[in-house]
Design a protein around this motif. Structure first.
Motif, short mmCIF file in Angstrom:
data_model
loop_
_atom_site.label_atom_id
_atom_site.label_comp_id
_atom_site.label_asym_id
_atom_site.label_seq_id
_atom_site.Cartn_x
_atom_site.Cartn_y
_atom_site.Cartn_z
N ARG A 3 0.90 -0.98 0.68
CA ARG A 3 0.21 -0.01 -0.18
C ARG A 3 0.77 1.61 -0.15
O ARG A 3 0.59 2.50 -0.41
N ARG A 4 2.06 0.84 0.94
CA ARG A 4 2.60 2.29 0.28
C ARG A 4 3.45 2.71 -0.23
O ARG A 4 3.69 3.69 -0.43
N ASP A 5 3.39 2.16 -2.03
CA ASP A 5 3.75 1.83 -3.08
C ASP A 5 2.58 2.93 -3.98
O ASP A 5 2.66 2.96 -4.98
N LEU A 6 1.48 3.35 -3.43
CA LEU A 6 0.64 3.50 -4.22
C LEU A 6 0.62 4.95 -4.79
O LEU A 6 1.12 5.68 -3.66
N SER A 7 0.02 5.75 -5.73
CA SER A 7 0.80 6.84 -6.87
C SER A 7 -0.43 7.23 -6.46
O SER A 7 -0.31 8.78 -6.62
N SER A 26 -12.99 -8.34 -5.05
CA SER A 26 -11.78 -7.13 -5.34
C SER A 26 -9.86 -8.01 -6.15
O SER A 26 -9.75 -7.12 -7.24
N GLU A 27 -9.78 -8.94 -5.49
CA GLU A 27 -8.61 -9.46 -6.29
C GLU A 27 -8.84 -10.47 -7.66
O GLU A 27 -8.06 -9.95 -8.58
N GLU A 28 -10.23 -10.38 -7.93
CA GLU A 28 -10.39 -10.71 -8.63
C GLU A 28 -10.66 -9.97 -9.69
O GLU A 28 -9.98 -9.51 -11.33
N GLY A 31 -7.20 -8.49 -10.90
CA GLY A 31 -7.11 -10.00 -11.35
C GLY A 31 -7.28 -9.62 -13.48
O GLY A 31 -6.47 -9.57 -14.15
N LEU A 32 -8.72 -9.40 -13.09
CA LEU A 32 -9.06 -9.34 -15.03
C LEU A 32 -9.17 -7.97 -15.63
O LEU A 32 -8.67 -7.95 -16.85
N PHE A 33 -8.91 -7.32 -14.52
CA PHE A 33 -8.17 -6.24 -14.87
C PHE A 33 -6.72 -5.79 -15.71
O PHE A 33 -6.41 -5.59 -16.59
N ALA A 34 -5.43 -6.33 -15.04
CA ALA A 34 -4.50 -6.51 -15.32
C ALA A 34 -4.37 -7.30 -16.82
O ALA A 34 -3.70 -7.05 -17.34
N ALA A 105 0.66 -2.88 -6.50
CA ALA A 105 0.36 -2.91 -4.97
C ALA A 105 -0.42 -3.68 -4.15
O ALA A 105 -0.22 -3.46 -3.43
N TRP A 106 -1.73 -3.17 -4.93
CA TRP A 106 -2.97 -3.43 -3.81
C TRP A 106 -3.72 -4.71 -3.78
O TRP A 106 -3.29 -5.34 -3.19
N ARG A 107 -2.37 -5.57 -5.00
CA ARG A 107 -3.27 -6.92 -4.96
C ARG A 107 -2.16 -7.12 -3.97
O ARG A 107 -1.89 -8.45 -3.16
N HIS A 108 -0.53 -6.79 -4.18
CA HIS A 108 0.77 -7.22 -2.57
C HIS A 108 -0.39 -6.91 -1.54
O HIS A 108 -0.23 -8.30 -0.99
N GLU A 109 -1.39 -6.32 -1.09
CA GLU A 109 -1.54 -5.65 0.15
C GLU A 109 -2.99 -6.49 0.22
O GLU A 109 -3.55 -7.32 1.41
#
Length: 117
Positions: A3-7, A26-28, A31-34, A105-109
């Motif tokens: 989260r600290r890496d969010l722009s 949210s993860e799904e 993932g679809l967005f990516a 970053a969010w997916r990592h969180e």
């Protein structure tokens, strides 16, 4: 990346409202967005016949996750004439890269949260 890496390129409260703040959903969605970005980003070039379709698809996906600047860049490029589009498509690519970094970053969180139970 966390989260600290969010722009700030993505307003994840938009995603939260859409998913009911459900981390798995949210993860799904992210993932679809990516995946969509990987499919459509190569078309962000006026030499590609489907460049406008690519911009349109990314625009909708961006709006759905709260990437307002990316969605706006897409809207401007989508409305442009082909001769005016190259620098606008460059802005879309830059905004997409920034949004994808926030998504990562969010997916990592989300992954870290799932490990904590």
């Amino acid at each position: 990346m966390a989260r600290r890496d969010l722009s700030g390129a993505v307003d994840f409260t938009v995603l939260g409202r859409m998913t009911g703040d459900d981390d798995a959903i949210s993860e799904e969605v992210l993932g679809l967005f990516a995946q969509q970005a990987a499919l459509w980003a190569p078309m962000l070039d006026v030499r590609e016949d489907g460049w406008r379709d690519g911009v349109h698809t990314i625009r909708g996906a961006a709006a759905g996750i709260g990437a307002a600047a990316l969605a706006e860049a897409c809207a401007v490029a989508e409305a442009a004439e082909k001769a005016e589009a190259p620098p606008l498509l460059s802005r879309v690519r830059d905004a997409l890269d920034t949004a994808l970094a926030d998504v990562a970053a969010w997916r990592h969180e989300l992954m870290l949260r799932s490990l904590k139970g």
